[in-house]
Scaffold this motif. Sequence first.
Motif: not given
Length: 128
Positions: A35-39
């Motif tokens: 989720a952090d990487e996708l953000e």
Amino acid sequence: MTNRDELLKALDLAGTTLDDPSVICWRDLEPSIAADELEHLTDWVNWINQRYRLDHKVVPPCWAQHGCLVEELSALHTYWQACYLEDASPADPVGFHRDLDLALRRLRDWSSRLGCSRIAHRSEFGDC
């Protein structure tokens, strides 16, 4: 102001950092890290869409819901980052643009097969 700071300002990415890029293996990421990487990737995708005036036929608004588009855009992001490291070759950005053309063709092809539009996500057609 360093060369790197000037580059970020010129690319309208002030406030971000260009650390050594790392290849993301989405398959192996924990959900919270993914989720952090996708953000982080979303910020860059928004920038490249605006910078190169890409439309929904290349990168649909629902791109993050399609694994093949996430993988392609993530690889492209890593490549772009590597091109602007302090020790990058002056020819690296040219290589990025050469390969950008190929990546945009793949993105357009996948987006076409997915059938998503500017206003509708079509999950019933599956993923790439």
